[in-house]
Motif scaffolding. Structure first.
Motif, PDB file in Angstrom:
ATOM      1  N   GLU A   1       0.821  -1.213   0.000  1.00 54.48           N
ATOM      2  CA  GLU A   1       0.000   0.000   0.000  1.00 54.48           C
ATOM      3  C   GLU A   1       0.851   1.258   0.000  1.00 54.48           C
TER       4      GLU A   1
ATOM      5  N   PRO B   1      -9.176  -0.053  -5.133  1.00 51.72           N
ATOM      6  CA  PRO B   1      -9.842   1.220  -4.822  1.00 51.72           C
ATOM      7  C   PRO B   1     -11.274   1.148  -5.335  1.00 51.72           C
TER       8      PRO B   1
ATOM      9  N   ARG C   1      -7.262   6.147  -3.667  1.00 53.07           N
ATOM     10  CA  ARG C   1      -5.828   5.980  -3.411  1.00 53.07           C
ATOM     11  C   ARG C   1      -5.214   7.305  -2.974  1.00 53.07           C
TER      12      ARG C   1
ATOM     13  N   ASP D   1      -1.819   2.823  -1.802  1.00 52.40           N
ATOM     14  CA  ASP D   1      -2.032   2.112  -3.061  1.00 52.40           C
ATOM     15  C   ASP D   1      -2.902   0.885  -2.802  1.00 52.40           C
TER      16      ASP D   1
END
Lengths: 442, 442
Positions: free
Chosen positions: A92, A145, A153, A141
């Motif tokens: 992420e 999403p 994001r 990230d």
């Protein structure tokens, strides 16, 4: 703002990609546009709401004594190597190399950086307590999403960080933010329920999520019905009064409330059946006390009154404005569109000219628009040559609290109609009465 | 704001890394802190100035009819491949791969993205002219970031983009921004001179830089002395009056002005010697008309009144707030510190308690602080137990326009001293007279 000069691209059709109502309404009302997966442009209507949400958050942070600064979006990997989270954070974290091949990252949160700021300047307990916040873009990230800006994001976050000499001070700072959050969500037109939460990658042993109830919420929540009637800390709240803050915290944590992760079925079942509330919720804020996790790793110490060095106790406190906007819509809409709480509406009222170009209608609308703008209202004026039906549908869709409708027949009698978006109630009155009524209600 | 509760880390020593005075003063006054090369945290004092600068820019953009939105910082590479700039941009573009290996970038500017927003929604000449702006972070991976936030890598920029049916409309949009920029810089306390500029990687054939004169400026500039006395467009400027806007543009481009890149020595020498001004300058804004460069490449077209499709004409208009703050300092400081123009000062006035803990001094300061705060002043109150000399030095360093000094001797007579930071003039008067004088001067 004259609609003919504004940029508010209404979509006539329901966008297929939107799975939840807030995403659908934000796209239809021309509030946001997706640029890449989970990355959005806030179009002018959305930007107005976002600004109003942000302003309320800022005012309540300031009121509680927190101090605003602005940290950058990009951070050096070194800071995160110091805390040990660089490797731990996973996919992420958006990792970046600059032109000199230095390892950077787009900040997903700022515990490391604020600890670095703190340790550079603060050396004495005399400068504590300190709570520093900023409202800044973050990037996570997400693998998937979705739900528009509810889980994007690139997103905006208000994150505050408290520094105290010891646990007792830190718990007081925690209570201070707890009270500030109750006030913030209430001013945003939301009833948020604090629920004991898991601390996750932030760490620590004390944490609450603030959850609003909405049928479309992402998580299951369980709580006592009493929450619905608890008093919100008033404008007179003294944020220097540790006892008063503790009383607020204790009141709001005195009865059962938990998300499914922290749910204790036995405790919940002990509540009389008629007082149990089991519903869906949306997380709109999260606060943490995590002791010395970062200050230890990064050497953030102050000299205490005893002359010795003390590692400071820290907490962090997040609210996501870009997530709050859809959360408010989830909590407040009908089949015709959004119903904004007054405090965050993109405009306070809209004047609908049912026959643009008609001299009497134009004159009536011009008068109303000018008078209310002068009185401090954020006005929208639908001066386009769309059909009346289209104008009504647009006004309902974008959810402005009050509609002032000027049609040729009413205007011939010196009258207009006022429609309340929430109740749908309509009332006919003279132009002056309409202006006065709005000014009186402000 | 009580200084004892604020976070304003003053540096006692001159930071070695600072090559120019604004950088030195911003570090010493605790306005900014470098986090990585060319990446800064705006500490609370700096954030206040940055917000005031941004607010003025926003007000003048809105006044001119531009509409605010907010585009994200990260962009997809595809957009830049469409315009052809992805390969052309070079190492200053920070290129990023997300977890799915998609090519992204941290926007150095937004021509591509705004053209994409435009083409998605606008289909008719009836929606023109349109000018959309945002105030957003950008990143340019400068080879040699330096001079603090004057030439940083992550920076804040107001960028506006105009869309018109044809060249004539676009030139009017250009003139509109030209006038808005003159007003903006003037309100920021700066005299900016528009100079014909090279268009560089943005493209186009009409461009002006707005340059302020400062001995420490980065570039050499040449202009006619008349600029110093030209009238700034007033608050009554009608941004719908194309003729009036053209007259402003023509007046402000009627005499010679050029940066060294565009300098024409012969033309300059033709000016009578006593009227030539050759100096150093700092670029604080840049506007471009670039015709159909992006709309052609990206297919941004509208239907014209003739029923045919027209590729729209565009311009872009930039001001960097994070650059303006040091530019203002370069233009306005003395050996003791910063001298803020009133409009952007972090506080309107500072109350200096020369003997904190002394009952009479505390009472006088409390009264002044409360009265002026209530009257809408952004007040700083130095209630710390620092020595008087330190307090004076700090007040001078941070450049607040008015100092109200309460020492035990004066206060015993019911008096305080007012010091004007710009002139250094001091005046003793009663506490009430001091309060009234400030209120009257607001």
């Amino acid at each position: 703002m004259r609609l003919s000069r504004f940029f508010m691209p209404i979509l006539k059709e329901n966008p297929k990609e939107a799975e939840i109502v807030s995403h659908r309404l934000m796209l239809r009302a021309g509030m946001v546009r997706q640029q890449s997966a989970g990355i959005y442009t806030w179009l002018p209507l959305g930007k107005r709401v976002l600004d109003k949400v942000t302003k309320i958050i800022r005012e309540e942070q300031d009121r509680s004594g927190a101090i605003e600064l602005l940290m950058p979006t990009l951070q050096s990997a070194e800071l995160w190597q110091e805390s040990g989270r660089y490797d731990a954070y996973g996919d992420e974290m958006l990792r970046i190399k600059d032109r000199n091949k230095r390892d950077m990252l787009y900040g997903p949160t700022n515990e490391e950086m604020i600890t670095d700021v703190f340790r550079s300047y603060v050396k004495s307990y005399k400068d504590l307590p300190l709570n520093l916040y900023h409202i800044q873009l973050k990037f996570r990230d997400e693998r998937r999403p979705r739900f528009g800006t509810m889980r994007s994001r690139e997103f905006l976050m208000k994150d505050a960080y408290s520094f105290d000499l010891d646990r007792e001070g830190a718990v007081n700072s925690y209570n201070r933010m707890f009270a500030a959050y109750l006030r913030t969500f209430s001013r945003l037109g939301l009833r948020a329920i604090p629920m004991r939460a898991d601390t996750g990658p932030i760490g620590g042993d004390l944490s609450h999520e603030f959850i609003i109830l909405a049928d479309t919420g992402e998580s299951e929540v369980f709580c006592h019905k009493d929450f619905v009637n608890f008093d919100i800390p008033g404008i007179e709240t003294d944020f220097d009064d540790a006892e008063g803050l503790r009383a607020i915290f204790e009141k709001w944590t005195s009865v059962y409330a938990a998300t499914s992760e922290m749910h204790d079925a036995a405790a919940f079942d002990a509540i009389p059946e008629g007082e149990r509330l089991s519903a869906r919720g949306i997380e709109v804020g999260h606060i943490f006390y995590f002791g010395t996790k970062y200050s230890d790793a990064m050497g953030a110490k102050v000299q205490g009154p005893d002359g010795k060095e003390h590692v400071v106790h820290m907490g962090s406190y997040g609210i996501g404005p870009t997530r709050l906007v859809p959360a408010i819509i989830e909590a407040s809409h009908d089949e015709n569109g959004i119903i904004w709480p007054k405090s965050v509406a993109p405009f306070d009222a809209v004047v609908i000219n049912m026959k643009s170009g008609d001299a009497a209608c134009d004159a009536a609308c011009d008068t109303i628009y000018a008078s209310l703008s002068k009185a401090g209202f954020d006005m929208l004026y639908d001066d386009t040559d769309d059909r009346a039906g289209t104008k009504f549908a647009t006004a309902d869709l974008i959810g402005v609290p009050v509609q002032i409708i000027a049609g040729p027949r009413a205007v011939a009698n010196g009258e207009v109609e006022i429609k309340d978006r929430t109740t749908g109630a309509r009332e006919t009155m003279t132009i002056d009465a309409a202006i006065n009524k709005l000014i009186a209600s402000k």
